[in-house]
Write a protein that holds these residues in place. Structure first.
Motif, mmCIF file in Angstrom:
data_model
loop_
_atom_site.group_PDB
_atom_site.id
_atom_site.type_symbol
_atom_site.label_atom_id
_atom_site.label_comp_id
_atom_site.label_asym_id
_atom_site.label_seq_id
_atom_site.Cartn_x
_atom_site.Cartn_y
_atom_site.Cartn_z
ATOM 1 N N GLY A 168 -22.402 -20.001 -7.669
ATOM 2 C CA GLY A 168 -22.019 -21.180 -7.074
ATOM 3 C C GLY A 168 -22.184 -22.191 -6.966
ATOM 4 O O GLY A 168 -22.572 -22.844 -8.632
ATOM 5 N N ILE A 169 -20.882 -23.533 -7.343
ATOM 6 C CA ILE A 169 -21.303 -24.576 -7.888
ATOM 7 C C ILE A 169 -21.895 -25.721 -6.498
ATOM 8 O O ILE A 169 -21.274 -25.973 -5.410
ATOM 9 C CB ILE A 169 -19.912 -25.541 -7.534
ATOM 10 N N ASP A 170 -23.399 -25.922 -6.631
ATOM 11 C CA ASP A 170 -23.885 -27.377 -5.869
ATOM 12 C C ASP A 170 -22.774 -28.506 -5.621
ATOM 13 O O ASP A 170 -22.748 -29.469 -6.380
ATOM 14 C CB ASP A 170 -25.030 -27.953 -5.772
ATOM 15 N N VAL A 171 -22.669 -28.895 -4.124
ATOM 16 C CA VAL A 171 -21.570 -29.359 -3.807
ATOM 17 C C VAL A 171 -21.762 -31.155 -2.490
ATOM 18 O O VAL A 171 -21.555 -31.611 -2.717
ATOM 19 C CB VAL A 171 -19.994 -29.056 -2.823
ATOM 20 N N VAL A 172 -23.038 -30.482 -2.552
ATOM 21 C CA VAL A 172 -23.836 -31.385 -1.874
ATOM 22 C C VAL A 172 -23.654 -32.482 -1.610
ATOM 23 O O VAL A 172 -23.420 -33.580 -1.141
ATOM 24 C CB VAL A 172 -25.311 -30.829 -1.042
ATOM 25 N N ASP A 173 -23.741 -33.255 -3.109
ATOM 26 C CA ASP A 173 -23.754 -34.842 -3.504
ATOM 27 C C ASP A 173 -22.281 -35.279 -3.623
ATOM 28 O O ASP A 173 -21.730 -36.687 -3.592
ATOM 29 C CB ASP A 173 -24.087 -34.981 -4.602
ATOM 30 N N LYS A 174 -20.699 -34.006 -3.153
ATOM 31 C CA LYS A 174 -19.900 -35.248 -3.730
ATOM 32 C C LYS A 174 -18.756 -35.018 -2.076
ATOM 33 O O LYS A 174 -18.087 -35.736 -2.051
ATOM 34 C CB LYS A 174 -18.612 -33.215 -3.749
ATOM 35 N N PHE A 175 -19.634 -34.352 -0.910
ATOM 36 C CA PHE A 175 -19.821 -35.526 0.515
ATOM 37 C C PHE A 175 -20.706 -35.828 1.286
ATOM 38 O O PHE A 175 -21.397 -35.692 1.669
ATOM 39 C CB PHE A 175 -18.624 -34.068 1.235
ATOM 40 N N ASP A 176 -20.093 -36.937 1.320
ATOM 41 C CA ASP A 176 -21.129 -38.154 2.512
ATOM 42 C C ASP A 176 -21.857 -37.333 3.564
ATOM 43 O O ASP A 176 -22.984 -37.117 4.042
ATOM 44 C CB ASP A 176 -21.174 -39.522 2.465
ATOM 45 N N PHE A 177 -21.018 -36.623 4.573
ATOM 46 C CA PHE A 177 -21.396 -36.028 5.787
ATOM 47 C C PHE A 177 -22.186 -35.351 5.663
ATOM 48 O O PHE A 177 -22.425 -34.530 6.798
ATOM 49 C CB PHE A 177 -19.951 -35.572 6.331
ATOM 50 N N PHE A 178 -22.373 -34.294 4.589
ATOM 51 C CA PHE A 178 -23.404 -33.818 4.382
ATOM 52 C C PHE A 178 -24.755 -33.634 4.628
ATOM 53 O O PHE A 178 -25.706 -33.677 5.272
ATOM 54 C CB PHE A 178 -23.623 -32.628 3.295
ATOM 55 N N SER A 179 -24.958 -35.246 4.232
ATOM 56 C CA SER A 179 -26.152 -36.031 5.092
ATOM 57 C C SER A 179 -26.659 -36.139 6.224
ATOM 58 O O SER A 179 -27.908 -36.217 6.991
ATOM 59 C CB SER A 179 -26.289 -37.085 4.448
ATOM 60 N N THR A 180 -25.837 -35.418 7.411
ATOM 61 C CA THR A 180 -25.758 -35.828 8.782
ATOM 62 C C THR A 180 -26.275 -34.317 9.644
ATOM 63 O O THR A 180 -26.675 -34.670 10.829
ATOM 64 C CB THR A 180 -24.358 -36.496 9.149
ATOM 65 N N LEU A 181 -26.026 -32.965 8.375
ATOM 66 C CA LEU A 181 -26.505 -32.245 9.242
ATOM 67 C C LEU A 181 -28.172 -32.051 9.517
ATOM 68 O O LEU A 181 -28.592 -33.011 9.276
ATOM 69 C CB LEU A 181 -26.362 -30.953 8.081
ATOM 70 N N SER A 182 -28.012 -31.779 10.633
ATOM 71 C CA SER A 182 -29.902 -31.409 11.020
ATOM 72 C C SER A 182 -30.217 -30.266 11.620
ATOM 73 O O SER A 182 -29.556 -29.369 12.206
ATOM 74 C CB SER A 182 -30.305 -32.320 12.439
ATOM 75 N N PHE A 183 -31.334 -29.407 11.405
ATOM 76 C CA PHE A 183 -31.998 -28.074 11.851
ATOM 77 C C PHE A 183 -33.324 -28.241 12.188
ATOM 78 O O PHE A 183 -34.064 -28.523 10.603
ATOM 79 C CB PHE A 183 -31.888 -26.919 10.277
ATOM 80 N N ARG A 184 -34.021 -27.801 12.757
ATOM 81 C CA ARG A 184 -35.168 -28.498 13.451
ATOM 82 C C ARG A 184 -35.889 -26.464 13.893
ATOM 83 O O ARG A 184 -34.390 -26.044 14.944
ATOM 84 C CB ARG A 184 -35.447 -28.458 14.797
ATOM 85 N N ILE A 185 -37.045 -26.192 13.943
ATOM 86 C CA ILE A 185 -37.283 -24.955 14.936
ATOM 87 C C ILE A 185 -39.052 -25.488 15.448
ATOM 88 O O ILE A 185 -39.236 -26.011 14.877
ATOM 89 C CB ILE A 185 -37.475 -23.906 14.114
ATOM 90 N N GLU A 186 -38.503 -24.696 16.235
ATOM 91 C CA GLU A 186 -39.846 -25.331 17.387
ATOM 92 C C GLU A 186 -40.015 -23.905 17.606
ATOM 93 O O GLU A 186 -39.851 -22.678 17.966
ATOM 94 C CB GLU A 186 -40.075 -25.864 19.187
ATOM 95 N N VAL A 187 -42.084 -23.970 17.262
ATOM 96 C CA VAL A 187 -42.634 -22.416 17.614
ATOM 97 C C VAL A 187 -43.636 -22.580 18.465
ATOM 98 O O VAL A 187 -44.225 -23.776 18.373
ATOM 99 C CB VAL A 187 -43.471 -22.729 15.605
ATOM 100 N N HIS A 188 -43.744 -21.725 18.790
ATOM 101 C CA HIS A 188 -44.598 -21.333 20.511
ATOM 102 C C HIS A 188 -45.687 -20.059 20.129
ATOM 103 O O HIS A 188 -44.701 -19.372 19.751
ATOM 104 C CB HIS A 188 -43.996 -22.280 21.742
ATOM 105 N N ASP A 189 -46.736 -20.553 20.467
ATOM 106 C CA ASP A 189 -47.834 -19.651 20.083
ATOM 107 C C ASP A 189 -47.369 -18.595 19.458
ATOM 108 O O ASP A 189 -47.722 -17.231 18.805
ATOM 109 C CB ASP A 189 -47.910 -18.731 21.474
ATOM 110 N N GLY A 190 -47.474 -19.358 18.364
ATOM 111 C CA GLY A 190 -46.864 -18.366 16.722
ATOM 112 C C GLY A 190 -45.525 -18.754 16.631
ATOM 113 O O GLY A 190 -45.589 -17.562 15.389
ATOM 114 N N LYS A 191 -45.190 -18.283 17.334
ATOM 115 C CA LYS A 191 -43.660 -17.332 17.229
ATOM 116 C C LYS A 191 -42.276 -18.290 17.206
ATOM 117 O O LYS A 191 -42.533 -19.309 17.564
ATOM 118 C CB LYS A 191 -43.226 -16.697 18.454
#
Length: 152
Positions: free
Chosen positions: A53-76
């Motif tokens: 693989g070749i890392d292309v994250v810096d080649k396209f500005d739109f990748f900076s707009t991705l977001s990923f979040r996880i909520e944990v409740h009662d340890g799960k």
């Protein structure tokens, strides 16, 4: 021989007691409800000439707009929110609802799978402390993988 058997039993008993004490301390000190935010660490592009693989994250500005979040409740892990941001393509072959959705974390699968609850739709795979999302676009010669790391 009896001496070694006694030492082995004593060591096993000490190990059992030590593990119990550590887990009790961890459970009381660690919150059972929290949110984990993840940032994009890399976007790997694979092809027959670049199997690592070749890392292309810096080649396209739109990748900076991705977001990923996880909520944990009662340890799960119970809820996730994945936003594609301004990326002009989706990494999924299925429709991901907007906003927060219920999820389940399957530790029986290797690598572990984070799925939309009640479906077979895998959002991400968890391995070595990071979530990854492999995907394919139009070209059969190229494949990709997002890798997310926890943002502190």
């Amino acid at each position: 021989m009896k001496k070694y058997a006694f030492i082995s039993i004593l060591a096993a008993a000490c190990a059992f007691v030590s593990c119990e004490e550590v887990s009790d301390k961890m459970s009381s000190d660690f919150p059972s409800d929290y949110t984990i935010n993840y940032g994009l660490r890399q976007v790997l592009q694979y092809d027959p000439m670049n199997i690592n693989g070749i890392d292309v994250v810096d080649k396209f500005d739109f990748f900076s707009t991705l977001s990923f979040r996880i909520e944990v409740h009662d340890g799960k892990m119970t809820h996730l929110e994945f936003s594609n941001g301004e990326v002009p393509f989706s990494p999924f072959a299925f429709e991901v609802p907007d906003g927060v959705v219920e999820c389940e974390f399957d530790t029986d699968a290797l690598p572990n799978e984070l799925r939309i609850k009640g479906t077979d739709h895998v959002i991400a795979y968890f391995q070595n402390g990071e979530f990854s999302i492999p995907f394919q676009l139009d070209s059969k010669q190229l494949s990709y993988k997002y890798t997310f790391k926890e943002i502190k």
